[in-house]
Design a protein around this motif. Structure first.
Motif, PDB file in Angstrom:
ATOM      1  N   GLY A  44       3.218   1.073   2.242  1.00 41.89           N
ATOM      2  CA  GLY A  44       1.500   1.021   1.054  1.00 41.89           C
ATOM      3  C   GLY A  44       0.987   0.859   0.505  1.00 41.89           C
ATOM      4  N   VAL A  47      -0.264  -1.285   4.024  1.00 41.35           N
ATOM      5  CA  VAL A  47      -1.402  -0.507   4.169  1.00 41.35           C
ATOM      6  C   VAL A  47      -3.040  -0.324   3.964  1.00 41.35           C
ATOM      7  N   VAL A  48      -3.292  -0.620   2.833  1.00 45.84           N
ATOM      8  CA  VAL A  48      -3.593  -0.260   2.121  1.00 45.84           C
ATOM      9  C   VAL A  48      -4.738  -2.127   2.441  1.00 45.84           C
ATOM     10  N   VAL A 125      -0.282   7.264  11.649  1.00 45.81           N
ATOM     11  CA  VAL A 125      -1.150   7.251   9.994  1.00 45.81           C
ATOM     12  C   VAL A 125      -1.988   6.640   9.332  1.00 45.81           C
ATOM     13  N   ARG A 128      -4.809   9.200  10.847  1.00 41.75           N
ATOM     14  CA  ARG A 128      -5.036  10.471   9.441  1.00 41.75           C
ATOM     15  C   ARG A 128      -5.446  10.275   8.289  1.00 41.75           C
ATOM     16  N   HIS A 129      -5.056   9.230   7.825  1.00 47.63           N
ATOM     17  CA  HIS A 129      -6.087   8.895   5.941  1.00 47.63           C
ATOM     18  C   HIS A 129      -6.951   8.675   5.771  1.00 47.63           C
ATOM     19  N   THR A 130      -8.342   8.869   5.526  1.00 46.67           N
ATOM     20  CA  THR A 130      -9.852   8.707   5.680  1.00 46.67           C
ATOM     21  C   THR A 130      -9.513   7.756   5.190  1.00 46.67           C
ATOM     22  N   VAL A 131      -8.933   7.379   3.321  1.00 50.58           N
ATOM     23  CA  VAL A 131      -8.978   6.314   2.419  1.00 50.58           C
ATOM     24  C   VAL A 131      -8.302   5.124   3.386  1.00 50.58           C
ATOM     25  N   LEU A 132      -7.547   5.250   4.360  1.00 49.91           N
ATOM     26  CA  LEU A 132      -7.727   3.777   5.208  1.00 49.91           C
ATOM     27  C   LEU A 132      -8.845   3.639   6.071  1.00 49.91           C
ATOM     28  N   PHE A 150      -4.514   1.019  -7.570  1.00 57.37           N
ATOM     29  CA  PHE A 150      -3.494   1.962  -7.221  1.00 57.37           C
ATOM     30  C   PHE A 150      -1.753   2.249  -6.966  1.00 57.37           C
ATOM     31  N   LEU A 180     -16.656   2.541  -1.666  1.00 59.25           N
ATOM     32  CA  LEU A 180     -15.362   3.537  -0.937  1.00 59.25           C
ATOM     33  C   LEU A 180     -16.266   5.431  -1.767  1.00 59.25           C
ATOM     34  N   LEU A 184     -17.327   7.468   1.367  1.00 64.62           N
ATOM     35  CA  LEU A 184     -16.869   9.238   1.014  1.00 64.62           C
ATOM     36  C   LEU A 184     -17.703  10.124   1.322  1.00 64.62           C
TER      37      LEU A 184
END
Lengths: 191, 315
Positions: A44, A47-48, A125, A128-132, A150, A180, A184
């Motif tokens: 993780g 990936v971040v 993945v 699927r994740h808006t944060v990425l 994080f 961010l 968002l």
């Protein structure tokens, strides 16, 4: 903060002969516990930072192998694997850039066979994740700071890991949070 | 449209925390953690077995039976004082790096391309590459090439350290090709290793002589600051000497945070220098240096100079 952080006292050297099977077993048990708790958060983390999930799994696995080999000399394994994995990912990126042919998929057994490079597998993945997607808009330094944040590290700890001043960490963190938030907000804000 | 001011910090924290948990859970669903752990434990078992076998062997005796090890097995007895205990390699490396970093940046710029020093570093790079190949061949034979690809990649990374001398690059690449040939045919590993050992001995001797020449060149009061680390390296066991010299080369190339604002860079080769945003360049050089530089992977504000017209020659 780190349940796997260990004492700074010198660790005993791993015995070199089979006469010390007990020591090996203890070494393996301790490492296995760390691996089971830490491999997914480490992926993780990468990936971040911006690594593709399958690449992150490969780099994390390589890093864990090094951690196993150096286990007796590592005093703070949680930070150690993040530091080493960050550098390994940087080298991986440089190699991929120089020799794109070398990107043939041949992933670690850590990935389920179905995961591979198929979009239906772990690579999905990313979508699927808006944060990425929001993190992908940040400069590398800000992503580094967010990745460590994080995972529970403070500004002085991050400064030490990245070799920069705590003030620079706070500044990057502030800019990252501002970006961010704006990112968002454009998408309708956090749910 | 919603503005960023509409989202309080606490909401952002909650959102990122939730997203982070969802991401971790999603990644976990694609992993077989036990399979990954087994892979590591099995791989490392090979190393444990090798270590165990190594303990049962008298490697030096075996090596002596094959080659003349006189030049490559320096021991305490090499020092005139039999009670002399050589310091650990890391301590020597730290001392050498410390001595080099105390030199003014303009001196470091001159040293990194001084033919005598650059020659020593080039030989050291080739020597460390030959050591890696010998280790590789030993492990490859023992493990039936299981780790061949990984170690070959490590070697490639070693070769990419920015060799400054064509001769060192050629030696290292030739070794790499020989290794690739041996691997491709899965045979002749013993012969390849014997050749690599011969070359390793030759490089070891060449490096010792190059250091002697460098000491002769700098062994005068005006150059004491340069002669001191060289003298330490000459006394260092040859098993560690090359690695520490490579570190010295990296240190000479490291101008992160240095003040070069008053240095004349005309005709100074800059290829391979690492610098940071707080490195101070002469004002009329900065734009060209930025054009000729690229980011060091994994860092946001460390750069390395690659090529450029001013890097080709030096008077």
């Amino acid at each position: 903060m780190d349940e796997h952080d260990r004492s700074d006292e010198p660790q005993p050297t791993l015995p070199a002969t089979h006469a010390a099977q007990d020591a090996y077993r203890s070494h393996d048990t301790e490492f296995s516990d760390f691996y089971r708790h830490s491999i997914v958060p480490l992926i993780g983390f990468l990936v971040v930072l911006g690594a593709r999930p399958a690449d992150a799994a490969d780099v994390a696995q390589e890093t864990m192998l090094k951690a196993y080999q150096d286990w007796n000399t590592i005093t703070h394994p949680k930070a150690w694997v993040r530091r080493v994995a960050s550098r390994a990912w940087g080298r991986h990126m440089a190699r991929s850039h120089e020799d794109p042919v070398d990107q043939l998929p041949e992933h670690t057994s850590l990935l389920h066979p179905a995961s591979g490079i198929e979009a239906s597998g772990i690579e999905a993945v990313e979508q699927r994740h808006t944060v990425l997607q929001a993190l992908a808009t940040l400069p590398l330094r800000q992503r580094q700071v967010m990745a460590w944040t994080f995972d529970g590290y403070s500004a002085p700890e991050i400064a030490k890991e990245l070799g920069i001043e705590p003030a620079a960490v706070r500044s990057s963190l502030l800019k990252a949070r501002r970006s961010l938030t704006a990112c968002l907000a454009q998408e309708g804000g956090p749910e | 449209m919603t503005s960023s001011k509409d989202i309080p910090d606490t909401d952002l924290d909650d959102w990122t925390s939730t997203q982070q948990s969802a991401l971790i859970a999603d990644i976990a669903s694609h992993l077989d953690v036990d399979a990954g752990l087994r892979e590591i434990l099995l791989t490392s078992r090979h190393a444990a077995v090798l270590e165990d076998v190594t303990d049962k062997l008298d490697i030096e005796a075996g090596l002596s039976a094959i080659v003349d090890t006189e030049e490559t097995t320096p021991t305490v007895a090499e020092h005139p004082d039999a009670l002399f205990q050589p310091p650990a390699a890391t301590d020597i490396a730290n001392t050498v790096v410390k001595l080099i970093t105390t030199l003014p940046p303009e001196t470091r710029l001159v040293l990194r391309t001084h033919p005598t020093i650059a020659g020593c570093i080039a030989l050291a790079v080739a020597h460390t590459a030959s050591r890696e190949i010998i280790n590789f061949l030993r492990v490859a034979r023992a493990l039936n090439l299981t780790h061949a690809r990984d170690i070959a990649r490590d070697l490639d990374r070693g070769l990419d350290r920015g060799l400054t001398r064509d001769i060192a690059r050629d030696i290292a690449r030739a070794l790499d090709r020989a290794l690739a040939h041996a691997l491709a045919h899965d045979r002749d590993l013993d012969r390849a290793r014997a050749l690599a050992l011969d070359l390793d001995h030759a490089l070891d001797r060449a490096l010792a002589h190059a250091l002697d020449r460098a000491l002769d060149r700098f062994n005068r009061p005006a150059h004491e600051a340069v002669a001191k680390p060289l003298a330490i390296l000459r006394q260092t066991p040859s098993t560690d000497r090359a690695t520490i010299l490579v570190t010295l080369g990296d240190t000479l190339n490291d101008l992160v945070g240095a003040d070069l604002s008053g240095v004349d860079l005309t005709d100074v080769p800059l290829d391979g220098i690492r610098w940071s945003l707080d490195t101070q360049w002469p004002p009329d050089w900065r734009a060209q240096i930025e054009r000729d530089s690229e980011s060091v992977p994994g860092t946001a504000d460390i750069f390395i100079i690659r090529g450029g017209s001013h890097t080709e020659t030096r008077v």
